[in-house]
Design a protein around this motif. Structure first.
Motif, PDB file in Angstrom:
ATOM      1  N   VAL A 124      -2.854 -42.487 -18.982  1.00 10.26           N
ATOM      2  CA  VAL A 124      -3.065 -43.502 -20.019  1.00 10.26           C
ATOM      3  C   VAL A 124      -4.567 -43.767 -20.137  1.00 10.26           C
ATOM      4  CG1 VAL A 124      -2.349 -45.763 -20.888  1.00 10.26           C
ATOM      5  CG2 VAL A 124      -0.890 -44.542 -19.268  1.00 10.26           C
ATOM      6  N   PRO A 125      -5.319 -42.856 -20.759  1.00 10.82           N
ATOM      7  CA  PRO A 125      -6.764 -43.043 -20.835  1.00 10.82           C
ATOM      8  C   PRO A 125      -7.193 -44.091 -21.858  1.00 10.82           C
ATOM      9  CG  PRO A 125      -6.125 -41.050 -22.004  1.00 10.82           C
ATOM     10  CD  PRO A 125      -4.890 -41.563 -21.327  1.00 10.82           C
ATOM     11  N   GLU A 126      -6.378 -44.321 -22.903  1.00 11.83           N
ATOM     12  CA  GLU A 126      -6.686 -45.343 -23.897  1.00 11.83           C
ATOM     13  C   GLU A 126      -6.162 -46.682 -23.377  1.00 11.83           C
ATOM     14  OE1 GLU A 126      -7.925 -45.136 -27.384  1.00 11.83           O
ATOM     15  OE2 GLU A 126      -8.860 -43.337 -26.565  1.00 11.83           O
ATOM     16  N   GLN A 127      -7.070 -47.636 -23.168  1.00 12.89           N
ATOM     17  CA  GLN A 127      -6.679 -48.886 -22.520  1.00 12.89           C
ATOM     18  C   GLN A 127      -7.737 -49.949 -22.785  1.00 12.89           C
ATOM     19  OE1 GLN A 127      -8.192 -48.433 -18.265  1.00 12.89           O
ATOM     20  NE2 GLN A 127      -7.242 -46.431 -18.626  1.00 12.89           N
ATOM     21  N   PHE A 128      -7.290 -51.191 -22.723  1.00  9.56           N
ATOM     22  CA  PHE A 128      -8.190 -52.337 -22.879  1.00  9.56           C
ATOM     23  C   PHE A 128      -7.736 -53.389 -21.880  1.00  9.56           C
ATOM     24  CE2 PHE A 128      -9.718 -56.298 -24.728  1.00  9.56           C
ATOM     25  CZ  PHE A 128     -10.976 -55.957 -25.193  1.00  9.56           C
ATOM     26  N   ILE A 129      -8.629 -53.803 -20.988  1.00  9.60           N
ATOM     27  CA  ILE A 129      -8.277 -54.732 -19.910  1.00  9.60           C
ATOM     28  C   ILE A 129      -9.044 -56.029 -20.078  1.00  9.60           C
ATOM     29  CG2 ILE A 129      -8.287 -55.118 -17.419  1.00  9.60           C
ATOM     30  CD1 ILE A 129      -8.048 -52.088 -17.055  1.00  9.60           C
ATOM     31  N   ASP A 130      -8.301 -57.133 -20.106  1.00  8.07           N
ATOM     32  CA  ASP A 130      -8.880 -58.473 -20.184  1.00  8.07           C
ATOM     33  C   ASP A 130      -8.592 -59.184 -18.871  1.00  8.07           C
ATOM     34  OD1 ASP A 130      -9.539 -61.124 -20.594  1.00  8.07           O
ATOM     35  OD2 ASP A 130      -8.506 -61.305 -22.514  1.00  8.07           O
ATOM     36  N   ALA A 131      -9.650 -59.416 -18.090  1.00  5.02           N
ATOM     37  CA  ALA A 131      -9.519 -60.105 -16.808  1.00  5.02           C
ATOM     38  C   ALA A 131     -10.050 -61.524 -16.966  1.00  5.02           C
ATOM     39  CB  ALA A 131     -10.290 -59.356 -15.731  1.00  5.02           C
ATOM     40  N   GLY A 132      -9.243 -62.378 -17.580  1.00  3.76           N
ATOM     41  CA  GLY A 132      -9.661 -63.752 -17.768  1.00  3.76           C
ATOM     42  C   GLY A 132     -10.923 -63.893 -18.593  1.00  3.76           C
ATOM     43  N   GLY A 133     -11.099 -63.017 -19.572  1.00  2.00           N
ATOM     44  CA  GLY A 133     -12.272 -63.069 -20.429  1.00  2.00           C
ATOM     45  C   GLY A 133     -13.320 -62.028 -20.112  1.00  2.00           C
ATOM     46  N   ASP A 134     -13.221 -61.397 -18.953  1.00  2.00           N
ATOM     47  CA  ASP A 134     -14.074 -60.252 -18.638  1.00  2.00           C
ATOM     48  C   ASP A 134     -13.346 -59.002 -19.139  1.00  2.00           C
ATOM     49  OD1 ASP A 134     -16.038 -61.810 -17.478  1.00  2.00           O
ATOM     50  OD2 ASP A 134     -15.184 -61.652 -15.477  1.00  2.00           O
ATOM     51  N   VAL A 169      -3.345 -56.248 -19.832  1.00  2.00           N
ATOM     52  CA  VAL A 169      -3.632 -54.816 -19.944  1.00  2.00           C
ATOM     53  C   VAL A 169      -2.986 -54.320 -21.230  1.00  2.00           C
ATOM     54  CG1 VAL A 169      -3.304 -52.544 -18.908  1.00  2.00           C
ATOM     55  CG2 VAL A 169      -3.758 -54.531 -17.441  1.00  2.00           C
ATOM     56  N   SER A 170      -3.824 -53.887 -22.188  1.00  2.00           N
ATOM     57  CA  SER A 170      -3.328 -53.431 -23.477  1.00  2.00           C
ATOM     58  C   SER A 170      -3.403 -51.911 -23.559  1.00  2.00           C
ATOM     59  CB  SER A 170      -4.156 -54.039 -24.617  1.00  2.00           C
ATOM     60  OG  SER A 170      -4.088 -55.449 -24.598  1.00  2.00           O
ATOM     61  N   THR A 171      -2.320 -51.306 -24.017  1.00  2.00           N
ATOM     62  CA  THR A 171      -2.245 -49.848 -24.144  1.00  2.00           C
ATOM     63  C   THR A 171      -1.543 -49.496 -25.450  1.00  2.00           C
ATOM     64  OG1 THR A 171      -0.222 -49.913 -22.804  1.00  2.00           O
ATOM     65  CG2 THR A 171      -2.274 -49.332 -21.678  1.00  2.00           C
ATOM     66  N   PRO A 172      -1.747 -48.280 -25.983  1.00  2.00           N
ATOM     67  CA  PRO A 172      -1.129 -47.918 -27.265  1.00  2.00           C
ATOM     68  C   PRO A 172       0.391 -47.894 -27.230  1.00  2.00           C
ATOM     69  CG  PRO A 172      -2.939 -46.424 -26.717  1.00  2.00           C
ATOM     70  CD  PRO A 172      -2.672 -47.237 -25.500  1.00  2.00           C
ATOM     71  N   LEU A 187     -12.884 -54.847 -20.274  1.00  2.00           N
ATOM     72  CA  LEU A 187     -13.192 -53.434 -20.073  1.00  2.00           C
ATOM     73  C   LEU A 187     -12.469 -52.644 -21.152  1.00  2.00           C
ATOM     74  CD1 LEU A 187     -14.377 -51.046 -18.522  1.00  2.00           C
ATOM     75  CD2 LEU A 187     -12.392 -51.146 -16.984  1.00  2.00           C
ATOM     76  N   ASN A 188     -13.233 -51.966 -21.992  1.00  2.00           N
ATOM     77  CA  ASN A 188     -12.664 -51.178 -23.079  1.00  2.00           C
ATOM     78  C   ASN A 188     -12.806 -49.699 -22.752  1.00  2.00           C
ATOM     79  OD1 ASN A 188     -11.656 -50.231 -25.493  1.00  2.00           O
ATOM     80  ND2 ASN A 188     -13.510 -50.681 -26.679  1.00  2.00           N
ATOM     81  N   ALA A 189     -11.682 -49.056 -22.442  1.00  2.00           N
ATOM     82  CA  ALA A 189     -11.680 -47.611 -22.225  1.00  2.00           C
ATOM     83  C   ALA A 189     -11.138 -46.885 -23.439  1.00  2.00           C
ATOM     84  CB  ALA A 189     -10.847 -47.261 -20.988  1.00  2.00           C
ATOM     85  N   GLY A 190     -10.902 -47.633 -24.514  1.00  2.00           N
ATOM     86  CA  GLY A 190     -10.397 -47.029 -25.737  1.00  2.00           C
ATOM     87  C   GLY A 190     -11.508 -46.387 -26.540  1.00  2.00           C
ATOM     88  N   SER A 191     -11.117 -45.631 -27.537  1.00  2.00           N
ATOM     89  CA  SER A 191     -12.093 -44.899 -28.341  1.00  2.00           C
ATOM     90  C   SER A 191     -12.669 -45.731 -29.476  1.00  2.00           C
ATOM     91  CB  SER A 191     -11.433 -43.643 -28.925  1.00  2.00           C
ATOM     92  OG  SER A 191     -10.266 -43.974 -29.664  1.00  2.00           O
TER      93      SER A 191
END
Length: 290
Positions: free
Chosen positions: A161-171, A20-23, A173-177
């Motif tokens: 934390v609306p800006e986020q990028f989730i990597d689920a084993g290669g799947d 889970v990546s966040t700013p 989800l980009n909620a970032g701008s």
């Protein structure tokens, strides 16, 4: 993959590695909420643990009440069961166990391929309630990672934390701008890429025959009508606003052409076939390497 320049929170859950990546770094409170969400999902849906809610259905028929997300899953699986003619089914768990993908990870086939039970004969799925008429091994892995990614995203948004990028084993989800460039893994060589795609706000999910593969040509994408691994497709990618939908459609591409899925879903797609050729939608925002 991680979002360049952001802070990562990594952990294992539902059989895969999450990043889970966040700013900015997440607080301990937020991290614990995310881990609790993962644990709750596993407790409900895991076919690998005997104490899960769904495990009871494998032991005896009955009425099983699941969390709110079960209603969305039911609608999605019902649609894809119809579109694929029963090839994609939540009742595939017994077929996977037959070929060795069981709770003990024996990875040794216990006999010939076993078709999944016919859904109308054994299962009634209404909202969050599953009523079974025979013991059945339910597996929602084709959409589960995507749905859990959305649940984690909702937790982050609720925590501010609306800006986020989730990597689920290669799947992903980009909620970032900002869009993120993503390499498309070669289906026969994980160290190489066959192309690159720009992922804006939304999800990119993949399915491949080289992931969760074992034995003599066995892998986890089984045709519910036969119980045997699909041989015609080796890899697929689906991009959609919903991670749950993208996750499920990446598997559905092993059974039907992407153009058929576009009749029911907002999705762009890429499918790589075992004979080496690839097909993709006109709106797939990627480039394949020569």
């Amino acid at each position: 993959m991680a979002h360049p320049g952001w802070t990562d929170f990594s952990f294992d859950g539902i059989g895969t590695r999450w990043v889970v990546s966040t700013p900015f770094p997440l607080s301990g409170v937020i991290r614990r909420r995310l881990l609790a969400t993962v644990a709750g999902y596993d407790t409900a849906w895991s076919r690998f643990r005997p104490d899960s809610l769904i495990a009871g259905a494998a032991r005896k028929p009955g009425r099983y009440v699941l969390p709110a997300g079960a209603a969305e899953l039911g609608v999605l699986y019902t649609t894809l069961y119809r579109i694929t003619g029963g090839a994609m089914t939540p009742l595939i768990g017994g077929s996977l166990e037959q070929l060795g993908y069981d709770a003990n990870y024996s990875l040794r086939a216990g006999g010939p391929a076993l078709p999944a039970p016919a859904w109308p004969e054994v299962l009634d799925w209404q909202g969050t309630v599953l009523t079974t008429r025979a013991p059945v091994v339910i597996d929602v892995g084709a959409a589960g990672k995507g749905q859990l990614a959305e649940l984690l995203s909702a937790e982050l948004c609720a925590a501010g934390v609306p800006e986020q990028f989730i990597d689920a084993g290669g799947d992903l989800l980009n909620a970032g701008s900002a869009p993120v460039d993503v390499g498309l893994e070669h289906p026969y060589d994980p160290s190489r890429a066959i192309g690159i795609v720009s992922l804006g706000t939304g999800a990119l999910c993949a399915s491949a025959a080289n992931r969760r593969a074992w034995g003599d040509g066995l892998h986890h994408v089984l045709d519910g009508t036969t119980g045997a691994p699909v041989r015609t497709v080796v890899a697929s990618w689906a991009m959609a606003p919903s991670a749950m939908v993208a996750d499920a459609l990446a598997t559905a591409l092993f059974f039907v052409e992407g153009s058929r899925l576009q009749e029911d879903f907002d999705v762009s797609w890429l499918t790589v076939y075992s004979d080496g050729h690839a097909e993709y939608s006109a709106d797939f925002k990627g480039v394949l390497f020569p």
